[in-house]
Design a protein around this motif. Structure first.
Motif, PDB file in Angstrom:
ATOM      1  N   LEU A  69       0.820  -1.206   0.000  1.00 36.79           N
ATOM      2  CA  LEU A  69       0.000   0.000   0.000  1.00 36.79           C
ATOM      3  C   LEU A  69       0.861   1.266   0.000  1.00 36.79           C
ATOM      4  N   ALA A  70       1.912   1.266   0.809  1.00 37.84           N
ATOM      5  CA  ALA A  70       2.795   2.438   0.874  1.00 37.84           C
ATOM      6  C   ALA A  70       3.410   2.715  -0.494  1.00 37.84           C
ATOM      7  N   ASP A 109       0.065   7.108  -9.422  1.00 43.47           N
ATOM      8  CA  ASP A 109      -1.186   7.828  -9.699  1.00 43.47           C
ATOM      9  C   ASP A 109      -2.294   6.870 -10.120  1.00 43.47           C
ATOM     10  N   ALA A 110      -2.273   5.654  -9.568  1.00 44.08           N
ATOM     11  CA  ALA A 110      -3.309   4.666  -9.862  1.00 44.08           C
ATOM     12  C   ALA A 110      -4.694   5.256  -9.604  1.00 44.08           C
ATOM     13  N   ARG A 111      -5.616   4.887 -10.450  1.00 43.51           N
ATOM     14  CA  ARG A 111      -6.977   5.428 -10.332  1.00 43.51           C
ATOM     15  C   ARG A 111      -7.714   4.865  -9.125  1.00 43.51           C
ATOM     16  N   TYR A 112      -7.398   3.629  -8.780  1.00 41.19           N
ATOM     17  CA  TYR A 112      -8.100   2.956  -7.674  1.00 41.19           C
ATOM     18  C   TYR A 112      -7.088   2.149  -6.879  1.00 41.19           C
ATOM     19  N   ILE A 113      -7.148   2.272  -5.551  1.00 41.57           N
ATOM     20  CA  ILE A 113      -6.302   1.463  -4.672  1.00 41.57           C
ATOM     21  C   ILE A 113      -7.197   0.891  -3.584  1.00 41.57           C
ATOM     22  N   GLY A 114      -7.430  -0.406  -3.622  1.00 41.96           N
ATOM     23  CA  GLY A 114      -8.294  -1.065  -2.645  1.00 41.96           C
ATOM     24  C   GLY A 114      -7.519  -2.083  -1.838  1.00 41.96           C
ATOM     25  N   VAL A 115      -7.828  -2.163  -0.538  1.00 39.37           N
ATOM     26  CA  VAL A 115      -7.135  -3.094   0.365  1.00 39.37           C
ATOM     27  C   VAL A 115      -8.173  -3.894   1.131  1.00 39.37           C
ATOM     28  N   ILE A 116      -7.988  -5.190   1.156  1.00 38.40           N
ATOM     29  CA  ILE A 116      -8.912  -6.042   1.903  1.00 38.40           C
ATOM     30  C   ILE A 116      -8.671  -5.881   3.399  1.00 38.40           C
ATOM     31  N   GLY A 117      -9.727  -5.984   4.197  1.00 35.87           N
ATOM     32  CA  GLY A 117      -9.554  -5.884   5.644  1.00 35.87           C
ATOM     33  C   GLY A 117     -10.769  -5.285   6.328  1.00 35.87           C
ATOM     34  N   SER A 118     -10.764  -5.346   7.637  1.00 32.64           N
ATOM     35  CA  SER A 118     -11.865  -4.838   8.450  1.00 32.64           C
ATOM     36  C   SER A 118     -11.704  -3.338   8.710  1.00 32.64           C
ATOM     37  N   SER A 119     -12.726  -2.744   9.311  1.00 31.16           N
ATOM     38  CA  SER A 119     -12.649  -1.328   9.689  1.00 31.16           C
ATOM     39  C   SER A 119     -11.560  -1.112  10.731  1.00 31.16           C
ATOM     40  N   LYS A 120     -11.400  -2.079  11.613  1.00 29.00           N
ATOM     41  CA  LYS A 120     -10.354  -1.980  12.636  1.00 29.00           C
ATOM     42  C   LYS A 120      -8.975  -1.982  11.985  1.00 29.00           C
ATOM     43  N   LYS A 121      -8.782  -2.874  11.026  1.00 30.91           N
ATOM     44  CA  LYS A 121      -7.510  -2.924  10.308  1.00 30.91           C
ATOM     45  C   LYS A 121      -7.290  -1.621   9.538  1.00 30.91           C
ATOM     46  N   ARG A 122      -8.355  -1.098   8.941  1.00 29.99           N
ATOM     47  CA  ARG A 122      -8.252   0.162   8.206  1.00 29.99           C
ATOM     48  C   ARG A 122      -7.744   1.285   9.104  1.00 29.99           C
ATOM     49  N   ASP A 123      -8.340   1.429  10.290  1.00 30.28           N
ATOM     50  CA  ASP A 123      -7.961   2.512  11.191  1.00 30.28           C
ATOM     51  C   ASP A 123      -6.496   2.396  11.597  1.00 30.28           C
ATOM     52  N   TYR A 124      -6.065   1.169  11.882  1.00 27.34           N
ATOM     53  CA  TYR A 124      -4.663   0.947  12.271  1.00 27.34           C
ATOM     54  C   TYR A 124      -3.729   1.279  11.100  1.00 27.34           C
ATOM     55  N   THR A 125      -4.110   0.813   9.918  1.00 26.48           N
ATOM     56  CA  THR A 125      -3.283   1.040   8.723  1.00 26.48           C
ATOM     57  C   THR A 125      -3.150   2.530   8.422  1.00 26.48           C
ATOM     58  N   TYR A 126      -4.264   3.251   8.500  1.00 25.73           N
ATOM     59  CA  TYR A 126      -4.232   4.681   8.208  1.00 25.73           C
ATOM     60  C   TYR A 126      -3.325   5.418   9.203  1.00 25.73           C
ATOM     61  N   GLU A 139      -0.770   4.203  10.814  1.00 28.21           N
ATOM     62  CA  GLU A 139       0.609   3.863  10.491  1.00 28.21           C
ATOM     63  C   GLU A 139       1.107   4.678   9.294  1.00 28.21           C
ATOM     64  N   LEU A 140       0.263   4.835   8.291  1.00 29.14           N
ATOM     65  CA  LEU A 140       0.648   5.594   7.110  1.00 29.14           C
ATOM     66  C   LEU A 140       0.898   7.063   7.449  1.00 29.14           C
ATOM     67  N   GLU A 149       4.148   7.476   8.969  1.00 30.56           N
ATOM     68  CA  GLU A 149       5.242   7.321   8.003  1.00 30.56           C
ATOM     69  C   GLU A 149       5.415   8.552   7.116  1.00 30.56           C
ATOM     70  N   GLY A 150       4.524   9.533   7.262  1.00 33.89           N
ATOM     71  CA  GLY A 150       4.672  10.763   6.497  1.00 33.89           C
ATOM     72  C   GLY A 150       3.660  10.971   5.398  1.00 33.89           C
ATOM     73  N   PHE A 151       2.769  10.008   5.194  1.00 33.56           N
ATOM     74  CA  PHE A 151       1.708  10.202   4.214  1.00 33.56           C
ATOM     75  C   PHE A 151       0.687  11.200   4.767  1.00 33.56           C
ATOM     76  N   THR A 152      -0.014  11.877   3.873  1.00 34.25           N
ATOM     77  CA  THR A 152      -0.965  12.906   4.284  1.00 34.25           C
ATOM     78  C   THR A 152      -2.377  12.340   4.352  1.00 34.25           C
ATOM     79  N   LYS A 153      -3.271  13.133   4.914  1.00 33.74           N
ATOM     80  CA  LYS A 153      -4.677  12.731   4.963  1.00 33.74           C
ATOM     81  C   LYS A 153      -5.258  12.617   3.562  1.00 33.74           C
ATOM     82  N   GLU A 154      -4.774  13.460   2.634  1.00 33.53           N
ATOM     83  CA  GLU A 154      -5.228  13.369   1.252  1.00 33.53           C
ATOM     84  C   GLU A 154      -4.790  12.057   0.623  1.00 33.53           C
ATOM     85  N   ASP A 155      -3.584  11.599   0.972  1.00 27.94           N
ATOM     86  CA  ASP A 155      -3.127  10.295   0.487  1.00 27.94           C
ATOM     87  C   ASP A 155      -4.059   9.196   0.968  1.00 27.94           C
ATOM     88  N   VAL A 156      -4.364   9.245   2.248  1.00 22.93           N
ATOM     89  CA  VAL A 156      -5.185   8.200   2.870  1.00 22.93           C
ATOM     90  C   VAL A 156      -6.586   8.164   2.271  1.00 22.93           C
TER      91      VAL A 156
END
Length: 351
Positions: free
Chosen positions: A275-276, A282-299, A301-302, A305-312
Motif C-alpha cells: 500500500l505504501a 497515480d493509480a486510479r483505484y487502490i483497494g485493500v482487503i480488511g476490516s474497519s479496525k484494520k483500516r484505522d490501524y493502517t491509516y 501507520e501511514l 510514516e509521512g503520508f498525508t490525509k489526502e493520500d489516505v
C-alpha cells in the motif's frame, strides 16, 4: 502492454544511455505478451520485466555487447519445458526479442520518445514504427516514427507513409507485429486500456481475476510465491507474475492513471508494504482487503510514516461495496462492483 516511456524520458534527460528489450513475437505459453518492454541500465539493473528467470539473465548478458557495439540484437529464445533448468520458464513456448541501444545524445530519438510520452499522458492512442535494418546493425531515432489517427511524427519516408496509411485503415485493430516483407518494421500500438493489478494470489484473487477479465479489464496477478502465482491457478488472467519479492513494485509492473490496484496479500504487514508503494503512484483505484479496525490501524501507520490525509483518502478499505459479502465469490462480486462504480466516475461516492 508496458508503458515505459516516462522512465525512458527520465533516463534521457539525465543523459544516461540504456538498452531496451522488447518482445516482438511470442509463441505457445511464453509468460509475457508481445510488446512487453524491459529497460537495462548501464549498471545492468532492470526496469520492468519480460518474463523473469533465465530469459532476463540472458537478455541482460547480451545487453553488455549492445552497450559496447551499439548494434541491435534480434534473437529467438525457446522454452522447452517447465523443468528445463536452462530457461526456468513456462513450458512449450518461445519469444523473439529485440535488444536495442538508446543514445541520450541522439536528438531524433529523444524527440520521438518525448512525443510518445506526451501522447501517452494525454490519453492519445498511437502506433510506434521502428525500422529494424537487415544490413545496417544500428537503430537510431531516424529509424522511428509515430502515427496517430490524424498525425505523423518523424522523418519523411515513402515506405513508412505507406505503412501509416495501412495502419490508419484499421487503426483500432492493430497488434504488435514484426513485418518482414520488403524491409523489417516493428509495429507497436499503444492504446489506452484499463488494467487491474491484483497483488496477492490467494483464493479471493482467483475469483476476482475471473470477474475483472469478464468486465474487460486487462488483468495482471502478482505474488512472490510461485506456487500461488501461476497460470494453472489463473487461466483467464492476461499476465501472472511470480516475483522474488514485493519490494520496488513500480520497477517491475507498470502502473498509471488507468490502473486499478487490488491488494489482497497474505497478511497485514505485506498489505502495508504494498500500500505504501501504491500511494506513490497515480493509480486510479487502490483497494485493500480488511476490516474497519484494520483500516484505522493502517491509516494511522501511514500518517506516522509521512503520508498525508489526502493520500489516505485515496484508499478504498474495507475493499468492495458493502453487500455483506462473506464467501470469496461474494467478496469478489463486491470488489468488481466497486471497480465498475469507479470506472463510471463515481470514485468517492461511497454510498
Amino acid at each position: 502492454m508496458d508503458d515505459c516511456f516516462e522512465k525512458i524520458i527520465t533516463l534521457l534527460r539525465d543523459r544516461q544511455d540504456f538498452v531496451v528489450a522488447t518482445i516482438v513475437r511470442k509463441s505457445g505459453s511464453a509468460p509475457r505478451v508481445t510488446g512487453t518492454k524491459m529497460i537495462i541500465r548501464r549498471d545492468f539493473t532492470l526496469i520492468g520485466s519480460i518474463g523473469g528467470g533465465m530469459l532476463e539473465a540472458m537478455v541482460t548478458k547480451l545487453s553488455a555487447g549492445v552497450f559496447e557495439s551499439r548494434e541491435f540484437v534480434l534473437k529467438d529464445f525457446i522454452f522447452l519445458d517447465k523443468t528445463d533448468s536452462a530457461m526456468d520458464m513456462v513450458c512449450g513456448g518461445g519469444v523473439k526479442v529485440l535488444i536495442e541501444y538508446v543514445d541520450p545524445y541522439d536528438a531524433e530519438a529523444v524527440r520521438i520518445y518525448e512525443k510518445a510520452a506526451e501522447l501517452k499522458k494525454q490519453g492519445t492512442e498511437f502506433v510506434l514504427i521502428t525500422m529494424v535494418h537487415e544490413h545496417i546493425p544500428f537503430i537510431t531515432g531516424k529509424d522511428k516514427w509515430i502515427c496517430t489517427e490524424t498525425a505523423f511524427y518523424g522523418a519523411e519516408d515513402y515506405d513508412v507513409q505507406r505503412i501509416t496509411t495501412s495502419i490508419r485503415e484499421k487503426f483500432n485493430h492493430i497488434e504488435v507485429e514484426l513485418q518482414e516483407k520488403n524491409a523489417r518494421y516493428l509495429i507497436e500500438p499503444f492504446y489506452r486500456f484499463e488494467q487491474v493489478c491484483i497483488i496477492g494470489a490467494g483464493h479471493i484473487a482467483q475469483k476476482i481475476a475471473a470477474l475483472t477479465k469478464e468486465l474487460g479489464f486487462y488483468t495482471v496477478v502478482v505474488d512472490d510465491r510461485k506456487e500461488f502465482a501461476n497460470k494453472n491457478r489463473f487461466q483467464t488472467a492476461d499476465e501472472v507474475r511470480a516475483l522474488r519479492s514485493l519490494d520496488h513494485l513500480s520497477d517491475k509492473i507498470i502502473i498509471n492513471h488507468d490502473s486499478y490496484i487490488i491488494i489482497v496479500t497474505r497478511g497485514q504487514s505485506y498489505d502495508m508494504k504494498v500500500l505504501a508503494q501504491m500511494l506513490k503512484t497515480d493509480a486510479r483505484y487502490i483497494g485493500v482487503i480488511g476490516s474497519s479496525k484494520k483500516r484505522d490501524y493502517t491509516y494511522q501507520e501511514l500518517l506516522q510514516e509521512g503520508f498525508t490525509k489526502e493520500d489516505v483518502k485515496r484508499i478504498f478499505c474495507p475493499i468492495g461495496l458493502n453487500i455483506h459479502a462473506e464467501t470469496p465469490e461474494e467478496i469478489a462480486v463486491s470488489i468488481a462492483a466497486e471497480l465498475i462504480k469507479v470506472r463510471r466516475g463515481k470514485a468517492y461516492d461511497r454510498g
